[in-house]
Design a protein around this motif. Sequence first.
Motif, PDB file in Angstrom:
ATOM      1  N   UNK A 143       0.823  -1.215   0.000  1.00 33.62           N
ATOM      2  CA  UNK A 143       0.000   0.000   0.000  1.00 33.62           C
ATOM      3  C   UNK A 143       0.856   1.264   0.000  1.00 33.62           C
ATOM      4  N   UNK A 144       1.973   1.242   0.707  1.00 40.53           N
ATOM      5  CA  UNK A 144       2.823   2.429   0.747  1.00 40.53           C
ATOM      6  C   UNK A 144       3.430   2.722  -0.627  1.00 40.53           C
ATOM      7  N   UNK A 145       3.744   1.680  -1.378  1.00 40.05           N
ATOM      8  CA  UNK A 145       4.268   1.862  -2.743  1.00 40.05           C
ATOM      9  C   UNK A 145       3.180   2.402  -3.670  1.00 40.05           C
ATOM     10  N   UNK A 146       1.967   1.878  -3.520  1.00 39.42           N
ATOM     11  CA  UNK A 146       0.839   2.378  -4.316  1.00 39.42           C
ATOM     12  C   UNK A 146       0.587   3.847  -3.969  1.00 39.42           C
ATOM     13  N   UNK A 147       0.646   4.154  -2.668  1.00 40.59           N
ATOM     14  CA  UNK A 147       0.483   5.551  -2.253  1.00 40.59           C
ATOM     15  C   UNK A 147       1.518   6.441  -2.936  1.00 40.59           C
ATOM     16  N   UNK A 148       2.762   6.016  -2.897  1.00 44.25           N
ATOM     17  CA  UNK A 148       3.862   6.800  -3.481  1.00 44.25           C
ATOM     18  C   UNK A 148       3.543   7.138  -4.940  1.00 44.25           C
ATOM     19  N   UNK A 149       3.112   6.146  -5.701  1.00 45.26           N
ATOM     20  CA  UNK A 149       2.806   6.360  -7.110  1.00 45.26           C
ATOM     21  C   UNK A 149       1.593   7.274  -7.283  1.00 45.26           C
ATOM     22  N   UNK A 150       0.502   6.966  -6.580  1.00 47.51           N
ATOM     23  CA  UNK A 150      -0.736   7.727  -6.753  1.00 47.51           C
ATOM     24  C   UNK A 150      -0.578   9.170  -6.260  1.00 47.51           C
ATOM     25  N   UNK A 151       0.216   9.355  -5.214  1.00 47.46           N
ATOM     26  CA  UNK A 151       0.475  10.701  -4.710  1.00 47.46           C
ATOM     27  C   UNK A 151       1.174  11.546  -5.770  1.00 47.46           C
ATOM     28  N   UNK A 152       2.201  10.963  -6.412  1.00 49.71           N
ATOM     29  CA  UNK A 152       2.908  11.700  -7.465  1.00 49.71           C
ATOM     30  C   UNK A 152       2.002  11.929  -8.665  1.00 49.71           C
ATOM     31  N   UNK A 153       1.073  11.013  -8.901  1.00 51.50           N
ATOM     32  CA  UNK A 153       0.132  11.168 -10.014  1.00 51.50           C
ATOM     33  C   UNK A 153      -0.790  12.364  -9.760  1.00 51.50           C
ATOM     34  N   UNK A 154      -1.290  12.478  -8.538  1.00 52.21           N
ATOM     35  CA  UNK A 154      -2.132  13.621  -8.175  1.00 52.21           C
ATOM     36  C   UNK A 154      -1.327  14.909  -8.213  1.00 52.21           C
ATOM     37  N   UNK A 155      -0.068  14.829  -7.722  1.00 52.22           N
ATOM     38  CA  UNK A 155       0.844  15.980  -7.698  1.00 52.22           C
ATOM     39  C   UNK A 155       0.177  17.147  -6.966  1.00 52.22           C
ATOM     40  N   UNK A 156      -0.100  16.976  -5.679  1.00 54.33           N
ATOM     41  CA  UNK A 156      -0.968  17.927  -4.973  1.00 54.33           C
ATOM     42  C   UNK A 156      -0.367  19.299  -4.678  1.00 54.33           C
ATOM     43  N   UNK A 157       0.963  19.429  -4.739  1.00 57.41           N
ATOM     44  CA  UNK A 157       1.584  20.702  -4.366  1.00 57.41           C
ATOM     45  C   UNK A 157       2.243  21.384  -5.562  1.00 57.41           C
ATOM     46  N   UNK A 158       2.408  22.684  -5.443  1.00 56.44           N
ATOM     47  CA  UNK A 158       3.077  23.431  -6.509  1.00 56.44           C
ATOM     48  C   UNK A 158       4.531  23.019  -6.639  1.00 56.44           C
ATOM     49  N   UNK A 159       5.141  22.622  -5.507  1.00 58.15           N
ATOM     50  CA  UNK A 159       6.531  22.169  -5.499  1.00 58.15           C
ATOM     51  C   UNK A 159       6.708  21.264  -4.280  1.00 58.15           C
ATOM     52  N   UNK A 160       7.700  20.378  -4.346  1.00 60.22           N
ATOM     53  CA  UNK A 160       7.996  19.519  -3.202  1.00 60.22           C
ATOM     54  C   UNK A 160       7.275  18.191  -3.194  1.00 60.22           C
ATOM     55  N   UNK A 161       6.599  17.845  -4.291  1.00 58.00           N
ATOM     56  CA  UNK A 161       5.840  16.593  -4.324  1.00 58.00           C
ATOM     57  C   UNK A 161       6.720  15.360  -4.177  1.00 58.00           C
ATOM     58  N   UNK A 162       7.876  15.354  -4.865  1.00 58.47           N
ATOM     59  CA  UNK A 162       8.765  14.199  -4.772  1.00 58.47           C
ATOM     60  C   UNK A 162       9.283  14.010  -3.362  1.00 58.47           C
ATOM     61  N   UNK A 163       9.729  15.115  -2.740  1.00 61.85           N
ATOM     62  CA  UNK A 163      10.268  15.041  -1.379  1.00 61.85           C
ATOM     63  C   UNK A 163       9.210  14.567  -0.389  1.00 61.85           C
ATOM     64  N   UNK A 164       8.004  15.117  -0.495  1.00 60.85           N
ATOM     65  CA  UNK A 164       6.933  14.724   0.424  1.00 60.85           C
ATOM     66  C   UNK A 164       6.469  13.302   0.150  1.00 60.85           C
ATOM     67  N   UNK A 165       6.402  12.924  -1.124  1.00 57.78           N
ATOM     68  CA  UNK A 165       5.984  11.556  -1.454  1.00 57.78           C
ATOM     69  C   UNK A 165       6.924  10.520  -0.868  1.00 57.78           C
ATOM     70  N   UNK A 166       8.222  10.770  -0.962  1.00 56.57           N
ATOM     71  CA  UNK A 166       9.201   9.828  -0.409  1.00 56.57           C
ATOM     72  C   UNK A 166       9.191   9.848   1.122  1.00 56.57           C
ATOM     73  N   UNK A 167       9.026  11.050   1.695  1.00 58.74           N
ATOM     74  CA  UNK A 167       8.915  11.157   3.150  1.00 58.74           C
ATOM     75  C   UNK A 167       7.719  10.368   3.659  1.00 58.74           C
ATOM     76  N   UNK A 168       6.578  10.532   2.992  1.00 55.13           N
ATOM     77  CA  UNK A 168       5.351   9.875   3.460  1.00 55.13           C
ATOM     78  C   UNK A 168       5.414   8.358   3.263  1.00 55.13           C
ATOM     79  N   UNK A 169       6.074   7.936   2.209  1.00 58.61           N
ATOM     80  CA  UNK A 169       6.289   6.504   1.997  1.00 58.61           C
ATOM     81  C   UNK A 169       7.060   5.922   3.181  1.00 58.61           C
ATOM     82  N   UNK A 170       8.137   6.613   3.572  1.00 54.70           N
ATOM     83  CA  UNK A 170       8.925   6.184   4.730  1.00 54.70           C
ATOM     84  C   UNK A 170       8.080   6.206   5.996  1.00 54.70           C
ATOM     85  N   UNK A 171       7.282   7.259   6.180  1.00 50.79           N
ATOM     86  CA  UNK A 171       6.425   7.370   7.362  1.00 50.79           C
ATOM     87  C   UNK A 171       5.459   6.207   7.453  1.00 50.79           C
ATOM     88  N   UNK A 172       4.814   5.870   6.357  1.00 54.97           N
ATOM     89  CA  UNK A 172       3.853   4.755   6.355  1.00 54.97           C
ATOM     90  C   UNK A 172       4.522   3.453   6.780  1.00 54.97           C
TER      91      UNK A 172
END
Length: 325
Positions: free
Chosen positions: A166-195
Amino acid sequence: MQKYPFQITTEILNLVAEICELTGQLSTHSKLNNSPQLRRTNRIKTIYSSLAIEQNTLTLDQVTAVISGKRVLAPPKDIAEVQNAYEIYDRLDTLDPYSVDNLLLAHEVMTRGLVDESGEFRSRSVGVVDNHGNVLHVGTLPAYVPGLVSELLDWVKNNPRHILIKSCVFHYEFELIHPFADGNGRIGRLWHTLLMSKWNPIFAWLPIESMIHDRQEEYYRAFNVANVAEDSTVFVTFMLEAIRDTMLEVIDGSVTVKQSKSEKAATRENTVMNYLNNNGEITNSDVRKLLNVSVATANRILNTMVEKGLIIRFRSGRSWAYRKR
């Protein structure tokens, strides 16, 4: 139709089983459990690698210096990125991985003083770009971002699949949504680690981002293939392999051996040369099995031997192999 399309393949199941076994080994025997210095070293590697993926120019030594409070001659923006990243990674155990508010807080800390919409979902359209400037994907329209992020976090929280998947799926889907103007990669990897760290705290101290940095082209390629297929299986497989290989490297480096580094390197090279005497050629896979090391470590051993003039590399079919010079 599955909300977040991916397939549970035999390869994915095997990787999850292997990672679970390695997690047990790390939790029981690793120096990570009783070495604050090793944890700090891995955390610095994590921050350096995650920022380097996003074109931060600081070297590992400079990142270490910034985190140690030393003066570094470098672009102020790059220094601020390091300071911000260190602060949020240091607060990792206080974050709720299923909270939208915590996600926004993490983004605010990570991008503080660096972007206009720090701690806010973006208000304009953006695209996902690889390190060559190629547009891989156009992000979700801004109006839909908050709802989609909330749905994604709810899915990760409630879906019965293993958190490693699920954390890997999150990582991919989060980057797909790209919710922020900047910092998506950094936050996506951080959140993957957090999960993953909420499943087992050992993951908070594994430099998985370092492995992703080493395989940056593969990282973007896996995302692009998954995007074209509208199915994240390839990306999930890539990330599980990166997690597995990171763990193998940490275990390899944590084994207590009385040999010095140079003696250990010589022993490994002699083992490879003996194999070549009997078999004529060797591959990365052969070295991994022969020495019980990760893909990255096998590559490092072989490349060092090439540089020393002990062996040469040649194309064998679709892959590379090595033979004595």
